[in-house]
Design a protein around this motif. Structure first.
Motif, mmCIF file in Angstrom:
data_model
loop_
_atom_site.group_PDB
_atom_site.id
_atom_site.type_symbol
_atom_site.label_atom_id
_atom_site.label_comp_id
_atom_site.label_asym_id
_atom_site.label_seq_id
_atom_site.Cartn_x
_atom_site.Cartn_y
_atom_site.Cartn_z
ATOM 1 N N ALA A 29 35.814 15.348 -104.439
ATOM 2 C CA ALA A 29 34.689 16.016 -103.789
ATOM 3 C C ALA A 29 34.988 17.473 -103.426
ATOM 4 C CB ALA A 29 34.276 15.248 -102.534
ATOM 5 N N CYS A 30 36.152 17.721 -102.827
ATOM 6 C CA CYS A 30 36.441 19.085 -102.353
ATOM 7 C C CYS A 30 37.559 19.760 -103.136
ATOM 8 C CB CYS A 30 36.766 19.065 -100.858
ATOM 9 S SG CYS A 30 38.330 18.269 -100.425
ATOM 10 N N ASP A 31 38.115 19.094 -104.150
ATOM 11 C CA ASP A 31 39.183 19.636 -105.003
ATOM 12 C C ASP A 31 40.471 19.979 -104.260
ATOM 13 O OD1 ASP A 31 37.759 19.411 -107.394
ATOM 14 O OD2 ASP A 31 36.751 21.326 -107.057
ATOM 15 N N ALA A 32 40.664 19.404 -103.074
ATOM 16 C CA ALA A 32 41.897 19.643 -102.325
ATOM 17 C C ALA A 32 43.048 18.903 -102.989
ATOM 18 C CB ALA A 32 41.740 19.168 -100.888
ATOM 19 N N VAL A 33 44.193 19.563 -103.075
ATOM 20 C CA VAL A 33 45.403 18.909 -103.552
ATOM 21 C C VAL A 33 46.014 18.226 -102.331
ATOM 22 C CG1 VAL A 33 47.698 19.234 -104.542
ATOM 23 C CG2 VAL A 33 45.775 20.625 -105.342
ATOM 24 N N LEU A 34 46.238 16.911 -102.453
ATOM 25 C CA LEU A 34 46.722 16.113 -101.337
ATOM 26 C C LEU A 34 47.982 15.372 -101.731
ATOM 27 C CD1 LEU A 34 43.236 14.674 -100.450
ATOM 28 C CD2 LEU A 34 44.429 16.478 -99.204
ATOM 29 N N GLU A 35 48.738 14.940 -100.732
ATOM 30 C CA GLU A 35 49.981 14.213 -100.955
ATOM 31 C C GLU A 35 49.928 12.888 -100.211
ATOM 32 O OE1 GLU A 35 54.724 15.136 -100.572
ATOM 33 O OE2 GLU A 35 53.365 16.156 -99.213
ATOM 34 N N ASP A 45 47.634 13.747 -96.849
ATOM 35 C CA ASP A 45 47.697 14.976 -96.068
ATOM 36 C C ASP A 45 47.964 16.122 -97.036
ATOM 37 O OD1 ASP A 45 47.653 16.668 -93.897
ATOM 38 O OD2 ASP A 45 49.524 15.965 -93.029
ATOM 39 N N SER A 46 47.927 17.336 -96.520
ATOM 40 C CA SER A 46 48.210 18.510 -97.339
ATOM 41 C C SER A 46 49.672 18.487 -97.764
ATOM 42 C CB SER A 46 47.931 19.780 -96.532
ATOM 43 O OG SER A 46 48.378 20.908 -97.232
#
Length: 67
Positions: A29-35, A45-46
Motif C-alpha cells: 500500500a505505501c511502498d515502505a521497506v520493512l524488516e 518495523d523500519s
C-alpha cells in the motif's frame, strides 16, 4: 501465507510461509521497506536505525541545490 501489519499504514503485508528475523519486505500500500523484527507474532518495523540515520554526517559546504 503469513501476514503482518505495516506499522506505517496498517495494511496487511505478506511475509511468506517461513519468515525470519531481518527479512525485508515491501508494503503493497505505501511502498515502505520493512524488516521482520518479531516472529511470534510476526511484527514489522523500519530496517533503518533511526538514531544512526539522524547522526549521519552532513557537509553543507559541498551540498548544492539544483534548480
Amino acid at each position: 501465507m503469513i501476514v503482518a501489519k505495516c506499522p506505517l499504514c496498517g495494511e496487511r503485508v505478506k511475509v511468506g510461509t517461513k519468515p525470519w528475523i531481518g527479512q525485508e519486505v515491501v508494503c503493497p500500500a505505501c511502498d515502505a521497506v520493512l524488516e521482520v523484527v518479531g516472529l511470534n507474532p510476526v511484527s514489522l518495523d523500519s530496517p533503518y536505525d533511526d538514531e544512526a540515520y539522524l547522526e549521519t554526517d552532513y557537509d553543507e559546504e559541498t551540498y548544492q541545490y539544483n534548480d
